[in-house]
Design a protein around this motif. Structure first.
Motif, mmCIF file in Angstrom:
data_model
loop_
_atom_site.group_PDB
_atom_site.id
_atom_site.type_symbol
_atom_site.label_atom_id
_atom_site.label_comp_id
_atom_site.label_asym_id
_atom_site.label_seq_id
_atom_site.Cartn_x
_atom_site.Cartn_y
_atom_site.Cartn_z
ATOM 1 N N LEU A 107 59.533 -28.654 24.554
ATOM 2 C CA LEU A 107 59.518 -30.252 24.993
ATOM 3 C C LEU A 107 60.432 -30.720 24.813
ATOM 4 C CD1 LEU A 107 55.678 -31.079 23.885
ATOM 5 C CD2 LEU A 107 56.852 -30.862 25.779
ATOM 6 N N GLY A 108 61.047 -30.157 24.512
ATOM 7 C CA GLY A 108 63.118 -30.587 24.679
ATOM 8 C C GLY A 108 63.826 -29.784 23.155
ATOM 9 N N ASP A 109 65.200 -29.681 24.963
ATOM 10 C CA ASP A 109 66.797 -29.294 24.346
ATOM 11 C C ASP A 109 67.983 -30.321 24.862
ATOM 12 O OD1 ASP A 109 67.705 -26.515 26.757
ATOM 13 O OD2 ASP A 109 66.855 -28.400 27.131
ATOM 14 N N ARG A 110 68.639 -29.069 25.447
ATOM 15 C CA ARG A 110 69.821 -29.885 26.180
ATOM 16 C C ARG A 110 70.282 -28.295 26.629
ATOM 17 N NH1 ARG A 110 74.725 -27.794 24.663
ATOM 18 N NH2 ARG A 110 75.245 -26.617 22.578
ATOM 19 N N ALA A 134 60.073 -28.582 29.398
ATOM 20 C CA ALA A 134 60.434 -30.401 29.862
ATOM 21 C C ALA A 134 62.040 -30.851 29.805
ATOM 22 C CB ALA A 134 59.907 -31.337 28.516
ATOM 23 N N GLY A 135 63.445 -29.870 29.525
ATOM 24 C CA GLY A 135 64.160 -29.930 29.949
ATOM 25 C C GLY A 135 64.698 -30.796 28.391
ATOM 26 N N THR A 136 65.553 -32.312 29.224
ATOM 27 C CA THR A 136 66.243 -32.764 28.220
ATOM 28 C C THR A 136 64.854 -33.701 28.060
ATOM 29 O OG1 THR A 136 68.472 -32.500 28.961
ATOM 30 C CG2 THR A 136 68.322 -34.632 27.986
ATOM 31 N N PRO A 137 64.674 -34.649 27.153
ATOM 32 C CA PRO A 137 63.605 -35.439 26.630
ATOM 33 C C PRO A 137 64.272 -37.124 26.664
ATOM 34 C CG PRO A 137 64.178 -34.069 24.214
ATOM 35 C CD PRO A 137 64.740 -34.144 25.725
ATOM 36 N N ALA A 138 63.779 -37.931 27.172
ATOM 37 C CA ALA A 138 63.500 -39.344 27.492
ATOM 38 C C ALA A 138 63.760 -39.899 25.979
ATOM 39 C CB ALA A 138 62.892 -40.407 28.497
ATOM 40 N N THR A 139 64.850 -41.148 25.982
ATOM 41 C CA THR A 139 65.213 -41.539 24.705
ATOM 42 C C THR A 139 66.178 -42.703 24.905
ATOM 43 O OG1 THR A 139 64.909 -41.351 22.189
ATOM 44 C CG2 THR A 139 67.023 -40.437 23.316
ATOM 45 N N PRO A 140 65.735 -43.621 23.895
ATOM 46 C CA PRO A 140 67.055 -45.095 24.232
ATOM 47 C C PRO A 140 68.247 -44.911 23.532
ATOM 48 C CG PRO A 140 65.195 -45.423 22.788
ATOM 49 C CD PRO A 140 64.488 -44.194 23.013
ATOM 50 N N PRO A 141 69.180 -45.135 23.596
ATOM 51 C CA PRO A 141 70.421 -45.098 22.990
ATOM 52 C C PRO A 141 70.427 -45.154 21.403
ATOM 53 C CG PRO A 141 70.347 -46.735 25.270
ATOM 54 C CD PRO A 141 69.401 -46.287 24.957
ATOM 55 N N GLY A 142 70.761 -44.349 21.118
ATOM 56 C CA GLY A 142 70.826 -43.738 19.281
ATOM 57 C C GLY A 142 68.942 -43.678 18.647
ATOM 58 N N GLY A 143 68.235 -42.958 20.367
ATOM 59 C CA GLY A 143 66.866 -43.175 19.442
ATOM 60 C C GLY A 143 66.850 -41.617 19.027
ATOM 61 N N CYS A 145 66.434 -38.236 18.926
ATOM 62 C CA CYS A 145 66.802 -37.093 19.119
ATOM 63 C C CYS A 145 68.279 -37.213 20.268
ATOM 64 C CB CYS A 145 65.746 -35.988 19.680
ATOM 65 S SG CYS A 145 64.579 -34.959 18.456
ATOM 66 N N TYR A 146 68.249 -38.214 20.095
ATOM 67 C CA TYR A 146 69.340 -39.029 21.156
ATOM 68 C C TYR A 146 70.460 -37.514 21.319
ATOM 69 C CZ TYR A 146 72.452 -39.401 16.893
ATOM 70 O OH TYR A 146 73.442 -39.441 15.906
ATOM 71 N N PHE A 147 70.093 -36.837 20.504
ATOM 72 C CA PHE A 147 71.729 -36.098 20.742
ATOM 73 C C PHE A 147 71.391 -34.321 21.127
ATOM 74 C CE2 PHE A 147 68.992 -35.077 16.980
ATOM 75 C CZ PHE A 147 67.662 -33.994 17.014
ATOM 76 N N LEU A 148 69.800 -35.254 21.505
ATOM 77 C CA LEU A 148 69.704 -32.958 23.055
ATOM 78 C C LEU A 148 70.246 -34.452 24.282
ATOM 79 C CD1 LEU A 148 65.859 -32.762 21.371
ATOM 80 C CD2 LEU A 148 68.478 -31.495 21.895
ATOM 81 N N GLY A 149 70.759 -35.721 24.392
ATOM 82 C CA GLY A 149 71.429 -35.481 25.460
ATOM 83 C C GLY A 149 70.849 -36.469 26.522
ATOM 84 N N ASN A 165 65.722 -34.171 35.249
ATOM 85 C CA ASN A 165 65.374 -32.702 35.031
ATOM 86 C C ASN A 165 64.014 -32.411 36.077
ATOM 87 O OD1 ASN A 165 65.201 -33.270 31.896
ATOM 88 N ND2 ASN A 165 64.260 -34.766 31.995
ATOM 89 N N ILE A 166 63.550 -32.489 37.093
ATOM 90 C CA ILE A 166 62.361 -31.645 37.352
ATOM 91 C C ILE A 166 63.625 -30.833 38.961
ATOM 92 C CG2 ILE A 166 60.496 -32.724 39.667
ATOM 93 C CD1 ILE A 166 59.922 -34.712 38.756
ATOM 94 N N ALA A 167 64.421 -31.476 38.844
ATOM 95 C CA ALA A 167 65.454 -30.782 39.953
ATOM 96 C C ALA A 167 66.170 -29.933 39.641
ATOM 97 C CB ALA A 167 66.995 -31.692 40.628
ATOM 98 N N ALA A 168 66.248 -29.277 37.867
ATOM 99 C CA ALA A 168 66.396 -28.415 36.827
ATOM 100 C C ALA A 168 65.665 -27.609 36.631
ATOM 101 C CB ALA A 168 67.406 -29.314 36.087
#
Length: 396
Positions: A107-110, A134-143, A145-149, A165-168
């Motif tokens: 549930l979350g990488d980059r 899940a690919g890259t998790p959605a988070t707001p700016p600075g939220g 795990c923001y460092f996952l992109g 994410n779905i396309a990937a």
């Protein structure tokens, strides 16, 4: 291949004594008494006879292959080169497999690295469990795990990240509905991160593509917002507030009514929780899970493997938490097999021993319906029909 064992777990709390499982390729073709299937099998079929219990492979519904499970996983992650990170993720996947996990949800990488490892596992290049990513998790700016992109702001950017994410190749979408402890410089765990409109846009975009949504939600407000938006699973679900915990009966009732799965993400070291959180806070956390289980919420098992002090061989240890709460062993095993498969959209693929299902099997010494500790005594693991055996090497 014909596998026989002292007992085969063929349903919720149900053993077939002196049973057998016939496998062709990656699938189960027959299940029945040893003598019956021995006669039915082709004479040239490979035959394996074991003592102990043959059961479905376990499912860890919440992991992060990108993190090392040490004391500062974020620092190790950010210091790792792409090459090192991929190598470490492969090693962690194998560790999961050799501990009895045949399916895991990342549930979350980059940069789609978990998707890459999942593809390698699927075609046999890398040993490991089936990975639902899940690919890259959605988070707001600075939220969180923001460092996952996955930083996004506004409904349009949220929808775009879901589509990318779905396309990937992602088959689940992860949204950080609240802050979290891994991101010390971000919002607090109890604080909500997205507006109702943004959450609804994310869930709507994912569901339009037929993809479920997993919401990281510690805060009571974030849990309520996630339920209203129609997410499919709630991760952690600790009901935090600024000054404690607030399990809201009305929100819990909607979780049950809507059939939303809850993954409390219990650490393999749950017995040490009071050292870090204190006795009162720990009991409140434990009681929250107990209340959700009693209410009829669909609980599934996840360890959050990869985050602080949560390694990739601890699912069996984490299961002891639910027995501590008073749940029967049969239900606990269901939560890590049948129920988890349902939550991951794999209810017709894995999670049970039946004809037509993938040959995802775990052989352990002893009787796990009597003693969950038996799950730590792994003899052999079969993932999609491929045989793997634990070995005395350092998998850390």
């Amino acid at each position: 291949m014909l596998i026989t064992a002292d007992r085969v777990l063929v349903g919720s709390g149900k053993y077939l004594e002196d049973g057998a499982v016939l496998i062709e390729g990656d699938s189960i073709t027959a299940v029945g008494p040893r003598e019956q299937l021995a006669d039915q099998a082709d004479p040239n079929t490979t035959r394996l006879a074991f003592p102990g219990t043959l059961m479905p492979g376990l499912i860890d519904a919440h992991i992060h292959l990108a993190f090392d499970g040490g004391t500062d996983p974020r620092a190790v992650f950010q210091a790792s080169s792409d090459k090192t990170l991929i190598q470490d993720m492969r090693r962690r996947a194998e560790q999961l497999l050799l501990s009895g996990v045949t399916t895991a949800r990342d549930l979350g990488d980059r940069d789609g690295f978990a998707l890459r490892v999942a593809a390698e596992i699927a075609d046999g290049r890398t040993p490991g469990p089936r990975i639902v990513s899940a690919g890259t998790p959605a988070t707001p700016p600075g939220g969180h795990c923001y460092f996952l992109g996955g930083e996004v702001s506004g409904a349009a950017e949220v929808r775009d990240l879901v589509r990318r994410n779905i396309a990937a190749g992602a088959t689940v979408i992860k949204v950080m509905a609240t802050g979290g402890g891994l991101t010390k410089d971000g919002p607090r765990s109890w604080q909500s991160q997205f507006s109702p409109e943004e959450l609804e846009a994310l869930v709507g975009e994912a569901h339009q593509a037929g993809v479920p949504v997993a919401a990281h939600a510690h805060g009571a407000d974030g849990i309520a917002a996630s339920v209203k938006a129609g997410v499919d699973t709630i991760e952690h679900c600790t009901w935090m507030t600024a000054d404690g915990f607030d399990l809201r009966p009305d929100v819990l009732a909607r979780i049950v009514e809507q059939g939303i799965f809850v993954s409390p993400t219990v650490s393999p070291h749950w017995q040490m929780a009071a050292r870090f959180f204190g006795e009162e806070r720990t009991e409140a956390l434990f009681d929250g899970v107990r209340q959700m289980a009693k209410s009829g919420a669909k609980i599934i098992v996840g360890t959050d493997a990869g985050v602080g002090r949560a390694g990739f061989d601890g699912l069996a240890s984490a299961l002891g938490f639910y027995a501590h709460l008073g749940l029967p062993n049969s239900r606990v095993i269901d939560m890590a097999t049948i129920d988890a498969a349902d939550a991951l959209g794999l209810s017709t693929v894995t999670g049970r021993i039946a004809p037509g299902f993938r040959a995802d099997l775990l052989l352990v010494d002893g009787d796990p319906l009597t003693d969950l500790g038996a799950l730590k005594a792994v003899r052999v693991v079969f993932a999609s029909g491929r045989r793997h055996e634990p070995r005395d090497t350092d998998q850390a």
